[in-house]
Every structure is written in structure tokens, then in C-alpha cells.
Design a protein around this motif. Sequence first.
Motif, PDB file in Angstrom:
ATOM      1  N   ARG A  47      -5.452  -2.170  -1.239  1.00  0.00           N
ATOM      2  CA  ARG A  47      -4.438  -2.778  -0.377  1.00  0.00           C
ATOM      3  C   ARG A  47      -3.811  -1.727   0.531  1.00  0.00           C
ATOM      4  NH1 ARG A  47       0.415  -2.263  -1.038  1.00  0.00           N
ATOM      5  NH2 ARG A  47       0.354  -1.962  -3.290  1.00  0.00           N
ATOM      6  N   THR A  48      -3.507  -0.580  -0.015  1.00  0.00           N
ATOM      7  CA  THR A  48      -2.889   0.495   0.763  1.00  0.00           C
ATOM      8  C   THR A  48      -3.827   0.996   1.855  1.00  0.00           C
ATOM      9  OG1 THR A  48      -1.589   1.187  -1.140  1.00  0.00           O
ATOM     10  CG2 THR A  48      -1.824   2.774   0.616  1.00  0.00           C
ATOM     11  N   SER A  51      -4.399  -1.619   4.731  1.00  0.00           N
ATOM     12  CA  SER A  51      -3.285  -1.898   5.636  1.00  0.00           C
ATOM     13  C   SER A  51      -3.222  -0.901   6.786  1.00  0.00           C
ATOM     14  CB  SER A  51      -1.960  -1.894   4.871  1.00  0.00           C
ATOM     15  OG  SER A  51      -1.658  -0.587   4.419  1.00  0.00           O
ATOM     16  N   GLY A  57       2.235  -2.218   6.265  1.00  0.00           N
ATOM     17  CA  GLY A  57       1.150  -2.830   5.517  1.00  0.00           C
ATOM     18  C   GLY A  57       1.271  -4.330   5.384  1.00  0.00           C
ATOM     19  N   MET A  58       0.639  -4.847   4.390  1.00  0.00           N
ATOM     20  CA  MET A  58       0.498  -6.272   4.160  1.00  0.00           C
ATOM     21  C   MET A  58       1.833  -7.001   3.971  1.00  0.00           C
ATOM     22  SD  MET A  58      -2.109  -7.601   1.327  1.00  0.00           S
ATOM     23  CE  MET A  58      -2.272  -9.247   0.792  1.00  0.00           C
ATOM     24  N   ALA A  69       4.466  -6.096  -3.090  1.00  0.00           N
ATOM     25  CA  ALA A  69       3.174  -5.419  -3.184  1.00  0.00           C
ATOM     26  C   ALA A  69       2.778  -5.238  -4.650  1.00  0.00           C
ATOM     27  CB  ALA A  69       3.231  -4.073  -2.476  1.00  0.00           C
TER      28      ALA A  69
END
Length: 107
Positions: A47-48, A51, A57-58, A69
Amino acid sequence: MQDTQSISSSLVSLRASEAPASRAAQARDVAAQFEAIFVQQMVAAMRTSASGGEDGGMFGSGAGSDTYASWFDTSMAEHIGKRGGVGLAPIIERNILAHVSPDNGNG
């Protein structure tokens, strides 16, 4: 989601376990816990990196974004675990049992 302290405690009790069936069940639980933590860390890293660091990020960069997160990472890891995981748990379980079995001097 379990933490590493819980896994460590489970391993200690597994070594003290007398019954092979109990030992196998505990090894299965410890392996599943380890895999869940591994998958959660893997999801967080993906995820990191996905993004790209832009706009936080997300989940943005506002208040609570870290909490969302973390929830996302935990939820995804649990979902992956319920669907059979990534295949590490059986391998870890076999290795745990090999290292705590009475016939190898570690049990």
C-alpha cells in the motif's frame, strides 16, 4: 491480529506441551499467527509503495489517515488469511513441529 509477543508465548507453551495432538494444534495456531503478521506487513508495504507518497497516499494525510491505513492493512490480511493465506503457514507449522518434537532433543 496477533503480535509477536503472543507468538513467542505460544511457542514457549508449545515446547511444554506433552500431547502430540495438542502440540500439532498449537503449532498450527502459531504458524497461522505468524503468517497473518507477515501478510499484514506485506500489505502495508504494498500500500505504501503503490501510493507513491503523493497526497498522503490512499487515505490522504489528514487526521486519522494512519488509523484507516492500519485498519485496511489488518482487514486485507484477515481476508487473505480466511481465503487460505499465502502458503507460509503449513511450511512454518512443519518446521515448528520438527524443532519441538521429542525425538530431536528440543521437545
